[in-house]
Design an enzyme around this catalytic site. Structure first.
Site, PDB file in Angstrom:
ATOM      1  N   LYS A 126       1.005  -0.963   0.300  1.00 16.74           N
ATOM      2  CA  LYS A 126       0.168  -0.322   0.055  1.00 16.74           C
ATOM      3  C   LYS A 126       0.751   1.428  -0.492  1.00 16.74           C
ATOM      4  CE  LYS A 126      -3.975   2.192   2.101  1.00 16.74           C
ATOM      5  NZ  LYS A 126      -3.433   2.934   2.226  1.00 16.74           N
ATOM      6  N   TYR A 235      -2.527   0.529 -10.509  1.00 16.47           N
ATOM      7  CA  TYR A 235      -3.041  -0.400  -9.784  1.00 16.47           C
ATOM      8  C   TYR A 235      -4.399  -1.130  -9.746  1.00 16.47           C
ATOM      9  CZ  TYR A 235      -3.494   2.548  -5.902  1.00 16.47           C
ATOM     10  OH  TYR A 235      -4.033   4.268  -5.851  1.00 16.47           O
ATOM     11  N   CYS A 417     -15.436  26.878  29.458  1.00 19.43           N
ATOM     12  CA  CYS A 417     -15.179  26.222  27.815  1.00 19.43           C
ATOM     13  C   CYS A 417     -13.933  27.656  27.917  1.00 19.43           C
ATOM     14  CB  CYS A 417     -16.228  26.589  26.900  1.00 19.43           C
ATOM     15  SG  CYS A 417     -15.657  26.991  25.770  1.00 19.43           S
ATOM     16  N   CYS A 420     -14.940  31.004  25.136  1.00 17.23           N
ATOM     17  CA  CYS A 420     -15.990  31.911  25.254  1.00 17.23           C
ATOM     18  C   CYS A 420     -16.648  31.831  27.159  1.00 17.23           C
ATOM     19  CB  CYS A 420     -17.572  31.149  24.642  1.00 17.23           C
ATOM     20  SG  CYS A 420     -18.337  29.797  25.176  1.00 17.23           S
ATOM     21  N   CYS A 435     -18.678  22.692  25.987  1.00 17.99           N
ATOM     22  CA  CYS A 435     -19.514  23.400  25.635  1.00 17.99           C
ATOM     23  C   CYS A 435     -20.787  23.612  25.482  1.00 17.99           C
ATOM     24  CB  CYS A 435     -18.070  25.018  24.763  1.00 17.99           C
ATOM     25  SG  CYS A 435     -19.070  26.451  24.560  1.00 17.99           S
ATOM     26  N   CYS A 441     -20.558  30.889  20.320  1.00 13.55           N
ATOM     27  CA  CYS A 441     -18.883  30.100  21.459  1.00 13.55           C
ATOM     28  C   CYS A 441     -18.378  30.261  19.691  1.00 13.55           C
ATOM     29  CB  CYS A 441     -19.572  28.995  21.475  1.00 13.55           C
ATOM     30  SG  CYS A 441     -17.150  28.479  22.120  1.00 13.55           S
TER      31      CYS A 441
HETATM   32  S1  IVH Z   1      -6.795  -0.039  -4.372  1.00  5.63           S
HETATM   33  C1  IVH Z   1     -11.097   0.559  -4.428  1.00  5.63           C
HETATM   34  N1  IVH Z   1      -3.966  -0.801  -4.397  1.00  5.63           N
HETATM   35  O1  IVH Z   1      -4.636   3.749  -0.615  1.00  5.63           O
HETATM   36  C2  IVH Z   1     -10.271   0.303  -4.691  1.00  5.63           C
HETATM   37  N2  IVH Z   1      -5.546   0.928  -3.191  1.00  5.63           N
HETATM   38  O2  IVH Z   1      -6.685   3.419   1.735  1.00  5.63           O
HETATM   39  C3  IVH Z   1      -8.959   0.908  -4.801  1.00  5.63           C
HETATM   40  N3  IVH Z   1      -3.638   2.471  -2.053  1.00  5.63           N
HETATM   41  O3  IVH Z   1      -6.929   5.745  -2.314  1.00  5.63           O
HETATM   42  C4  IVH Z   1      -7.847   1.014  -4.249  1.00  5.63           C
HETATM   43  N4  IVH Z   1      -1.192   1.721  -2.499  1.00  5.63           N
HETATM   44  O4  IVH Z   1      -4.608   6.034  -2.785  1.00  5.63           O
HETATM   45  C5  IVH Z   1      -5.015   0.239  -3.783  1.00  5.63           C
HETATM   46  N5  IVH Z   1      -1.948  -0.842  -4.428  1.00  5.63           N
HETATM   47  C6  IVH Z   1      -3.317  -0.256  -3.980  1.00  5.63           C
HETATM   48  C7  IVH Z   1      -2.450   0.910  -3.706  1.00  5.63           C
HETATM   49  C8  IVH Z   1      -3.922   1.377  -2.873  1.00  5.63           C
HETATM   50  C9  IVH Z   1      -2.189   2.880  -2.744  1.00  5.63           C
HETATM   51  C10 IVH Z   1      -3.962   4.527  -1.553  1.00  5.63           C
HETATM   52  C11 IVH Z   1      -5.388   4.535  -2.658  1.00  5.63           C
HETATM   53  C12 IVH Z   1      -6.074   4.639  -1.921  1.00  5.63           C
HETATM   54  C13 IVH Z   1      -5.800   4.163  -0.646  1.00  5.63           C
HETATM   55  C14 IVH Z   1      -7.613   3.602  -0.260  1.00  5.63           C
END
Ligand code: IVH
Length: 691
Positions: A126, A235, A417, A420, A435, A441
């Site tokens: 990711k 991806y 608060c 305020c 608050c 506020c």
């Molecule tokens: S798939 C519908 N694959 O993670 C699914 N996302 O938390 C589409 N991201 O908005 C996302 N690496 O910006 C996918 N290998 C990967 C990814 C990835 C990073 C990010 C992407 C997404 C976010 C979601």
């Protein structure tokens, strides 16, 4: 004949840059000012790219009137909007194996699987960058946009042309139209180098590589973007005019063939054991990678299964992000500050001796609430451990014991608060102190106003936190409607406001006098009405007038309108109560009406265009053979229908599975249309089944 950029000599380059500047200016004028393009976008883009390439080879020759310094949209100060053909969604997170297994179990249940093994899964790192969507027509890149709110992003095509791993033309056979999604990122080393340069130039430093990548991509000057070494990993897919593969792994191969960078660590896995091994391996390799990752994305490989599984809310049922554990550090707690939120919640915030946590300098962390402070027994002066995970605000984990050290006095939570001076109360059974000042506020007013103009609400460009605070202090903006009463003469002569920026702000405000209902509702900042609920409400009530009338009626406990509100799918009684409380306050009603009065139009919520069953109420009964009930329900909802459990006069359609009983009889009695499972599949556009 065009000479390859590499082969140009300096004189030729200078000549061509002059020609390109003149040509692109002419084309740009025709396009933007006269609205009568003289060339196709692709031709324009090609000339633009060539100009950029020459400039990159001969930086000394960059002209003052260089086209790269004046992109069309840049003239207006901002980017054009781009509607994604298929929305860009986010992912649900899991943090351990048990959560991961429930993700798989949920998908299997949804598919009605019992004995068969699987499904097979693709794992991908990711990437911690920002997602973008690229549109190719007949193999040529025609547009590239940021994710934005998922439905609409910003057009940053020119800036994307310098991104590594992103082909301008697809290699080999390509479909007529295809949207490719991926992550743009900045490598760790490049991030550090960029921050050094920023510092030397007296510019602000970026907090992390992701912010730096986002900031670099959203440059109005593509030449600046080009000077930052951004990369892409592709991806995911959006719309495509033809099927591209049968599996996600096959799709990734396709991307590679086309010339995209695809993460080389991606792997096909069989089960949770594999996933856990993959997760552990990457957690170790993570620090050695050239770029930041914050977890692993697991996607069900079979694209036909992905299609069946579909989405829930804003996330797919066929993919999940398994995040790495948060990074931790130890530092000293200097003080505890109290912050007042938009809804009046008093939140204790730890002021910390600055500490580096996984590459980010942390100076503040949340302590959540009064009970948390007591439970963790932290006091100003203590040494504390903290953690941060991805986007989440850093949080204090606990106190590090220092034997022999003298501790300061325990923190006493204020009963007034700090913003305020109104009484702060903690309702019985709740953990949050609030608050009671309401809109009187200033902290709440300011936070609400900031929320109102924020990106997913009214999205007023150029009216950020700083200006809201400034205008609030100056007494120019006290209520939401005041924003739309702002006049140029209010700003003239104020420090930092020049005619150009005033004009720009005025236009940005004008542009929002027409606003979609869901954004309007979200913008009000009512507790518990986040984007998802705002959209649900908008869809349910359809128009502002209807919603407003129903909310008024729903303030009466036990009224039909109150019950109806609570029974909207996903809303529930807690949210209904929150809305009712909001509307029982006269000053809230006034603020809403006042805002409505200064707007030109609050746009009705349309059922999704493609929604074949938009507005219809449908009931499933009996046993479906080819899909599970939740799957059928989700499918109907995707087609715009409301799915209910019982048959009444309001029902439009009843789908009869095997052994349908009393509901089938009732449908017949009331003369309601029915379909068998085959008919339903046909209506949903699914292939017929044999046998
Ligand atoms: S798939 C519908 N694959 O993670 C699914 N996302 O938390 C589409 N991201 O908005 C996302 N690496 O910006 C996918 N290998 C990967 C990814 C990835 C990073 C990010 C992407 C997404 C976010 C979601």
């Amino acid at each position: 004949m065009t000479i390859a950029v590499e082969a140009l000599d300096e004189a030729q380059a200078a000549r061509e840059l002059a020609e390109l500047a003149a040509t692109l200016a002419r084309l740009g004028r025709a396009y933007h000012a006269d609205d009568s393009p003289l060339a196709s976008d692709a031709e324009y883009d090609a000339l633009f790219a060539r100009n950029l390439a020459i400039e990159r080879r001969f930086p000394a020759l960059v002209r003052e009137d260089s086209p790269s310094a004046r992109v069309g949209a840049a003239l207006e100060g901002g980017f054009a909007k781009h509607r994604h053909l298929v929305p860009m969604l986010s992912l649900d997170n899991v943090f351990d194996r048990a959560d991961f297994e429930s993700f798989i179990a949920r998908a299997r249940r949804f598919l009605g699987w019992r004995d068969q093994p699987g499904p097979r899964i693709v794992a991908e790192p990711k990437i911690d960058g920002l997602s973008i969507s690229l549109t190719y027509q007949n193999g040529r890149l025609v547009s590239g946009a940021t994710r934005g709110d998922g439905a609409t992003g910003e057009l940053v095509t020119e800036n994307l042309r310098s991104v590594m791993g992103l082909p301008q033309r697809l290699r080999g056979p390509a479909p007529g139209l295809v949207e490719v999604r991926g992550e743009v990122f900045l490598a760790k080393a490049d991030f550090l180098a960029l921050n050094r340069r920023q510092e030397e130039a007296g510019e602000r430093r970026f907090a992390n590589p992701r912010n730096a990548a986002a900031g670099s991509l959203r440059q109005l000057d593509p030449a600046i973007t080009a000077s930052r070494p951004l990369s892409l990993f592709a991806y995911a897919q959006g719309r495509s005019s033809e099927p591209l593969a049968e599996t996600h792994a096959g799709y990734l191969d396709r991307l590679r063939d086309w010339g995209f960078a695809v993460n080389p660590l991606s792997a096909v896995l069989e089960d949770a054991d594999d996933a856990e091994r993959f997760q552990d391996r990457l957690a170790v390799e993570r620090s050695g990678l050239a770029y930041d990752i914050d977890g692993v994305v697991y996607k069900i490989d079979d694209l036909a299964l992905q299609e069946r599984l579909g989405f829930i809310g804003r996330a797919p049922r066929w993919a999940v992000a398994w995040k790495f554990p948060a990074e931790q550090a130890v530092t000293r707690l200097e003080a505890i500050d109290i912050q007042v939120g938009r809804t009046g919640a008093l939140t204790p915030v730890a002021r910390l001796e600055p500490v580096n946590v996984g590459g980010v300098l942390v100076t503040r962390a949340t302590l959540h609430n009064e009970d948390e402070i007591a439970r963790k027994d932290v006091r100003p002066g203590d040494r504390v451990s903290l953690q941060r995970a991805g986007d989440v605000i850093p949080q204090i984990l606990g106190r590090i014991d220092e034997p022999g050290a003298e501790r300061g006095p325990a923190f006493v939570f204020p009963d007034r608060c700090p913003a305020c001076g109104s009484k702060a109360v903690r309702p019985a059974g709740e953990v949050v102190v609030r608050c009671t000042g309401g809109l009187t506020c200033p902290a709440q007013t300011v936070e609400r106003l900031i929320h109102l103009v924020s990106r997913n609400a009214f999205d007023i460009d150029g009216l950020g936190e700083k200006s809201i605070i400034e205008f609030h202090e100056a007494g120019l903006i006290r209520t939401p409607a005041d924003i739309f009463r702002l006049r140029p003469e209010h700003l003239e002569g104020r420090e930092g406001w020049k005619p150009v920026s005033i004009d720009k702000l005025m236009r940005a405000i004008e542009a929002r006098r027409i606003i979609p209902l869901a954004r309007f509702l979200f913008g009000l900042g009512i507790r518990r009405i986040g984007e998802t609920n705002a959209r649900l409400l908008a869809r349910h009530y359809g128009s502002y007038e209807n919603w407003r009338a129903q909310m008024q009626a729903a303030t009466v406990v036990g009224s039909d309108e109150r019950l109806a509100l609570g029974s909207i799918l996903g809303v529930g009684t807690a949210i209904a109560d929150e809305l009712a409380t909001f509307f029982s306050e006269p000053h809230n009603r006034d603020a809403v009406d006042d805002l409505c009065a200064v707007l030109d139009k609050i746009e009705d919520e349309q059922a999704p265009e493609s929604a074949a069953l938009a507005g219809r109420t449908i009931v499933f009964t009996g046993t479906l053979e080819t899909m599970t009930r939740p799957e059928a329900k989700a499918m109907a909802e995707r087609m715009g229908a409301k799915v209910t459990d019982s048959v009444s006069r309001k029902t439009d359609l009843v789908v009869l599975g095997a052994e349908a009983g009393s509901k089938a009889r009732k449908a017949a009695e009331l003369g309601i249309a029915t379909l068998d499972e085959a008919g339903w599949r046909e209506m949903a556009g699914l292939p017929g089944t044999t046998g």
